[in-house]
Design a protein around this motif. Structure first.
Motif, mmCIF file in Angstrom:
data_model
loop_
_atom_site.group_PDB
_atom_site.id
_atom_site.type_symbol
_atom_site.label_atom_id
_atom_site.label_comp_id
_atom_site.label_asym_id
_atom_site.label_seq_id
_atom_site.Cartn_x
_atom_site.Cartn_y
_atom_site.Cartn_z
ATOM 1 N N UNK A 123 0.816 -1.207 0.000
ATOM 2 C CA UNK A 123 0.000 0.000 0.000
ATOM 3 C C UNK A 123 0.848 1.255 0.000
ATOM 4 N N UNK A 127 3.312 -0.298 -6.357
ATOM 5 C CA UNK A 127 3.981 -1.310 -7.183
ATOM 6 C C UNK A 127 5.367 -0.846 -7.626
ATOM 7 N N UNK A 181 -5.448 -14.417 -6.930
ATOM 8 C CA UNK A 181 -5.150 -13.043 -6.555
ATOM 9 C C UNK A 181 -4.103 -12.388 -7.426
ATOM 10 N N UNK A 184 -3.172 -9.524 -11.442
ATOM 11 C CA UNK A 184 -2.572 -8.204 -11.610
ATOM 12 C C UNK A 184 -1.074 -8.286 -11.824
ATOM 13 N N UNK A 187 -0.290 -9.387 -15.321
ATOM 14 C CA UNK A 187 -0.463 -8.321 -16.278
ATOM 15 C C UNK A 187 0.768 -7.430 -16.269
ATOM 16 N N UNK A 194 -0.034 1.203 -20.594
ATOM 17 C CA UNK A 194 -1.226 2.011 -20.314
ATOM 18 C C UNK A 194 -0.910 3.014 -19.197
ATOM 19 N N UNK A 196 -2.010 6.423 -16.633
ATOM 20 C CA UNK A 196 -3.115 7.067 -15.929
ATOM 21 C C UNK A 196 -2.780 8.493 -15.559
ATOM 22 N N UNK B 189 -7.805 -4.723 -11.149
ATOM 23 C CA UNK B 189 -6.526 -5.379 -10.898
ATOM 24 C C UNK B 189 -5.604 -4.490 -10.083
ATOM 25 N N UNK B 190 -4.568 -5.113 -9.540
ATOM 26 C CA UNK B 190 -3.709 -4.436 -8.571
ATOM 27 C C UNK B 190 -2.969 -3.230 -9.118
ATOM 28 N N UNK B 191 -2.705 -3.219 -10.418
ATOM 29 C CA UNK B 191 -1.861 -2.154 -10.938
ATOM 30 C C UNK B 191 -2.580 -0.812 -11.037
ATOM 31 N N UNK B 192 -3.888 -0.798 -10.759
ATOM 32 C CA UNK B 192 -4.606 0.464 -10.834
ATOM 33 C C UNK B 192 -4.788 0.966 -12.251
ATOM 34 N N UNK B 193 -4.509 0.130 -13.233
ATOM 35 C CA UNK B 193 -4.657 0.572 -14.611
ATOM 36 C C UNK B 193 -5.528 -0.370 -15.434
ATOM 37 N N UNK B 194 -5.788 -1.543 -14.890
ATOM 38 C CA UNK B 194 -6.543 -2.535 -15.651
ATOM 39 C C UNK B 194 -7.656 -3.146 -14.795
ATOM 40 N N UNK B 196 -10.504 -6.722 -14.945
ATOM 41 C CA UNK B 196 -11.098 -7.845 -15.663
ATOM 42 C C UNK B 196 -12.579 -7.550 -15.798
ATOM 43 N N UNK B 249 -8.042 -8.720 -2.890
ATOM 44 C CA UNK B 249 -7.138 -7.702 -3.426
ATOM 45 C C UNK B 249 -7.843 -6.406 -3.807
ATOM 46 N N UNK B 252 -6.668 -2.931 -2.111
ATOM 47 C CA UNK B 252 -5.427 -2.381 -2.651
ATOM 48 C C UNK B 252 -5.648 -1.853 -4.061
#
Lengths: 667, 308
Positions: A123, A127, A181, A184, A187, A194, A196, B189-194, B196, B249, B252
């Motif tokens: 958090x 990442x 889980x 992500x 990906x 991409x 933001x 998803x976790x990356x905050x950009x994608x 599902x 998840x 987050x």
């Protein structure tokens, strides 16, 4: 681009390389214009940059997503190429890039671990922070393992591949356990550009500028390094300091890029390779042209991904591999011999005077491992040594797996010996030829075509993939006179395509990815009696040919002249060795998947243990590979009973520390 | 070859059982299955949807593949308290399975252990839901009926199906007079950009259609009904509601989204139409569809889906 067109530009300016860079950048700019015009009319473009306040969603998307994406593509491409040039020159290996040095794998492992166990850290750091720390830790580990008086490039590269594979194996296990889980992370692994907002673009540009400034200061001492450690030292270069500084810079740079955009395959490898092929021979020419080519390549690919009418969104990192791989294969025969200094064989002073007793001991250990694998196992009541009726009940499940892993381990180790000895490259491992990746690519292609393919089709597809990769290797080999660096590049091209496609499939949330993942991790789960017997028969046939290779393996490294004088037809012998290696690898891959870590490690382990003569080295490696694989299969299905860890993956765990101990002991 | 004997015996066993049940079916007619030979009792569920169906039919499976993960996601389920975890759904432990001596495997994914290997231990009842050509919802109903038929639990299945139909009709009737927004159904998803997204071919999309709602995501999705998209693509439907499925998840993932400039520009974010819904199995069976219908109903009652 043809070699003869590039030839006159061999001097400093490397005009062909600059031309290529400009063409790529122009094409990228053109396509960017097309994607941009889909969101905003050309008249509005200036307003976009000025940050006009608006509520129009498509304008907002253009300003906060598309423009930063273009910027990040250019910056990341340039940065990866720059890091690639530095790594390749400092480590004197054309295969050195962030991926082969553990940077990407370390970042990914850190992300997986943080996501699973330390969500609070995940958090606060986000990442990017975690991936950066992971990448940094990986390369520090590489340096720690490879540390010696002069930071020997060879040791560093071996350590890099080791850390990379090991971290990859650990992530593999964690992912197998927590598929729900981790989509992500998958990906991220497939490298998405991409955006933001402008955050990533700003931070990347700052770091890139810093790296460029530092590398500019290091250019001269680095160029001196490339003439050899001794001569550089004579000219007053502090070899370890320069090497360490350059490595630190390239590491920090690639870690920031990897943490911002994930794994972008191929750019760090290809941009410098293209620059060199187009005549950028000196370090400074490469430092100037490769980043431009990298920026153009990545941005162009990214725009292409957005414009092409694909059925599903393809991450850019996957696309760079899918476009770059074939491009590299097409370019290979047209490339001149690279000007990166040749690699050196891994050093090994220990030598066994009499290998026979050690070999005998090896046989005993192998027999013990096989016996355990067949008889000792877990039941709901705990560990038990089975005999009689109980054993007879379990054997039909166990013996095909044991036999298959035994044969596969032995074949991979033998293939590893052949590759390492013929290429004199410590990175030489069966997967580096691309055959195992080709087999896996065949399977993935099948999964895209058929919803639930039967075992027959799976076998057919893997065989076809392996055969295709093999045909390419032979084709490239024949046209380039079996130049080793080109053969290795073939393997890398297939390997990057594989990891990219696999990542796309895994990011899709498709449950079939689990089966694929476990096959790719080297599971012998579905092995039937028939399959095991066929593997064993083919394997024995191929292994029986090995004694014929002992003489050429001893003579070839002495050089072509010596070999010819001793009556060896060099190119015919090379073709024969390549055929044998490919056959061994393909058979093993069909059985235990493309994770051929054992093929890299077993030959190193036995060589470090003192088996230096080709025949003894081969025999010892086969024994080591087979026992590691059988032990891995046995422990993999026992330690977390009733769950199972695929044999290929577990073999990486087992062989890793052994390898590390031998490597340390040797220094 | 000593090793072959028990396997041969296993084959004989399967053959006899299949033969007997076929005989019984001939003699008594299929509807009287309960009066025939005893229905299989020692059942192993090979994946999450089959587990879900067995539990719904009031069975207590002997073994469940991926039980640990299932418990983590779904909580403690009484019917599964005595079940044995048999390993990954794609690699159930064959030695353990042989030890458990089940008399039937139920599989719904159709991937994982090769049937040739499983059949040495017990017959495999395959009831696929996803990946076919027709509607997943119909396939899910068919799968439930199929399993119930084999277990002699037709009545339980028909009761559940009737209840499900009734719920769908109730939701549909509540929907009809109202003007509702289209919905995105997603797992960020976790990356905050994608994220599902669930689209065509998915069970949830079928339920939405069935009750007369519109899925805001109408793009290409996999044969299993999902697609992985950058969140910028969610700007297309200006009126949509964004439903996201809770999972370990999501917290987050949402934090990452909140920092994203693009996320903030999306109409449903600006107009506060982001709604969380309780955990749903990604590839569930009919009970998951029923739960989703119930969730839609409560959203309707809260007025979360009404157009302004």
């Amino acid at each position: 681009m043809r070699a003869d067109a590039a030839a006159p530009a061999g001097g400093q300016p490397a005009r062909a390389a600059v031309t290529i860079a400009l063409v790529l950048l122009l094409a990228a700019a053109g396509l960017s214009g097309v994607t941009l015009s889909r969101l905003a009319a050309p008249a509005e473009w200036l307003g976009l940059l000025a940050g006009q306040a608006t509520t129009d969603t498509s304008i907002l998307l253009a300003a906060h997503s598309l423009l930063p994406r273009i910027a990040v593509g250019l910056l990341a491409g340039a940065g990866l190429a720059l890091a690639g040039v530095v790594f390749q020159n400092v480590l004197r290996n054309p295969l050195a890039e962030p991926a082969t040095l553990g940077v990407s794998a370390g970042a990914q492992l850190a992300l997986v671990v943080a996501t699973l166990w330390f969500p609070s850290i995940a958090d606060t750091l986000r990442a990017e922070g975690i991936a950066f720390l992971g990448a940094l830790a990986a390369i520090l580990l590489v340096i720690a393992i490879g540390w010696s008086r002069v930071l020997s490039p060879t040791r560093m590269i071996v350590a890099g591949v080791f850390v990379s594979l090991y971290a990859g194996a650990v992530s593999g296990v964690l992912v197998l356990f927590n598929q729900h889980y981790l989509t992500g992370v998958f990906l991220w692994g497939s490298g998405s550009l991409v955006q933001n907002g402008w955050d990533a673009a700003w931070s990347l540009s700052g770091r890139l500028a810093f790296a460029v400034a530092c590398i500019a200061m290091l250019t001269r001492p680095m160029a001196l390094l490339s003439i050899g450690d001794e001569s550089a030292r004579a000219l007053g270069v502090r070899v370890p300091a320069v090497r360490l500084a350059a490595l630190a810079l390239a590491t920090a740079l690639s870690a920031s890029i990897v943490s911002a955009v994930g794994m972008i395959a191929f750019i760090g490898l290809a941009a410098p390779a293209i620059a060199r092929a187009a005549g950028a021979r000196t370090l400074s020419a490469q430092l100037v042209t490769a980043p431009l080519i990298g920026a153009g390549l990545l941005c162009l690919t990214d725009q292409f991904v957005q414009l092409a009418p694909f059925a599903r969104e393809i991450p850019t990192g996957a696309a760079t591999a899918l476009i770059g791989g074939p491009l590299l294969l097409w370019l290979l025969p047209r490339m001149r011999a690279t000007s990166v200094p040749a690699t050196q064989p891994v050093e090994g002073q220990a030598r066994l005077a009499r290998p026979a007793p050690m070999l005998l001991a090896g046989c005993l250990v192998t027999a013990l491992v096989v016996a355990c694998a067949l008889m000792l196992g877990r039941t709901p009541q705990g560990w038990s040594w089975l005999a009689g009726q109980d054993l007879a009940g379990m054997l039909p499940w166990r013996w095909p797996r044991v036999l298959a892993s035994f044969m596969a381990g032995g074949m991979l180790a033998a293939a590893g010996v052949l590759i390492q000895r013929t290429t004199s490259n410590p990175l030489g491992s069966p997967e580096i030829l691309g055959i195992s990746s080709g087999a896996a690519l065949g399977l993935i292609a099948l999964l895209f075509l058929m919803p639930a393919p039967s075992q027959f089709w799976q076998l057919a597809a893997t065989t076809a993939g392996a055969a295709l990769a093999f045909a390419v290797i032979l084709g490239v080999g024949a046209r380039s006179g079996y130049a080793q660096d080109k053969l290795l590049l073939v393997g890398i091209a297939f390997g990057t395509m594989l990891s990219a496609l696999a990542a796309v499939l895994m990011a899709s949330g498709d449950p079939r990815m689990a089966t694929l993942l476990s096959w790719m991790a080297g599971s012998t789960y579905g092995m039937t009696e028939g399959g095991a017997l066929v593997t064993a028969a083919v394997g024995c046939l191929l292994l029986a040919l090995l004694p014929l290779t002992a003489r050429p393996l001893g003579i070839l490294p002495l050089g072509e002249q010596v070999a010819r004088a001793l009556g060896i037809g060099v190119s015919r012998t090379r073709t024969g060795l390549l055929l044998l290696t490919a056959g061994l690898t393909a058979t093993a891959t069909l059985t235990v998947g493309p994770l051929t870590f054992v093929g890299l490690l077993a030959p190193h382990m036995t060589r470090l243990a003192g088996f230096q003569k080709p025949a003894a080295h081969l025999a010892a490696s086969i024994l080591a590979g087979a026992s590691i694989m059988v032990a891995a299969d046995w422990l993999g299905r026992s330690v977390i009973f009733p769950y199972q860890i695929p044999a290929g993956l577990f073999a990486s765990f087992l062989a890793g520390p052994l390898f590390l101990i031998l490597l340390r002991r040797q220094s | 070859m000593v090793g072959h004997r028990p396997e041969a015996r296993g084959h004989a066993c399967v053959g006899r059982r299949t033969f007997l049940s076929a005989l019984a079916a001939l003699a008594c007619g299929t509807s009287a299955a309960r009066a025939g030979p005893p229905a299989p009792r020692r059942i192993v569920a090979l994946d999450a949807p089959s587990t879900e169906m067995l539990v719904t039919l009031g069975m207590e499976p002997l073994g469940v593949a991926g039980l640990e993960g299932y418990r983590q996601a779904e909580g403690d389920i009484a019917a599964l308290r005595n079940s044995v975890d048999v390993g990954f759904f794609y690699e159930p432990n064959l030695e353990l399975l042989q030890f458990l001596k089940p008399d039937l495997f139920v599989s719904s994914f159709g991937i994982g252990a090769p049937a040739v290997l499983l059949q040495r231990i017990a017959p495999v009842l395959s009831a696929p839901i996803y990946g076919g050509s027709g509607s997943s919802h119909e396939a899910a109903a068919g799968a439930l009926r199929r399993i119930a038929g084999e277990m002699g639990r037709r009545d339980e299945a028909e009761t559940f199906l009737a209840g499900h139909e009734k719920r769908l009709s109730t939701v549909e009737e509540k929907m009809r007079p109202r003007h509702l927004r289209p919905v995105y159904l997603a797992s960020p998803l976790l990356d905050g950009r994608h994220a599902i997204l669930y689209g065509r071919n998915s069970l949830f999309d079928d339920v939405l259609r069935r009750v007369g709602m519109r899925n805001a995501f109408d793009g290409q999705s996999s044969p299993w009904g999902v697609a992985n998209l950058g969140i910028g693509r969610l700007a297309d439907e200006r009126e949509a509601v964004f439903l996201y499925i809770e999972s370990p998840v999501t917290e987050t993932a949402l934090k990452a989204l909140d920092e994203s400039a693009i996320w903030k520009t999306l109409p449903f974010v600006k107009e506060k139409r982001v709604v969380s819904i309780p955990y749903l199995e990604m590839y569930g069976a009919l009970p998951t569809a029923d739960r989703f219908a119930g969730i839609l109903e409560s959203l309707l009652d809260r007025g979360a889906l009404d157009a302004g």
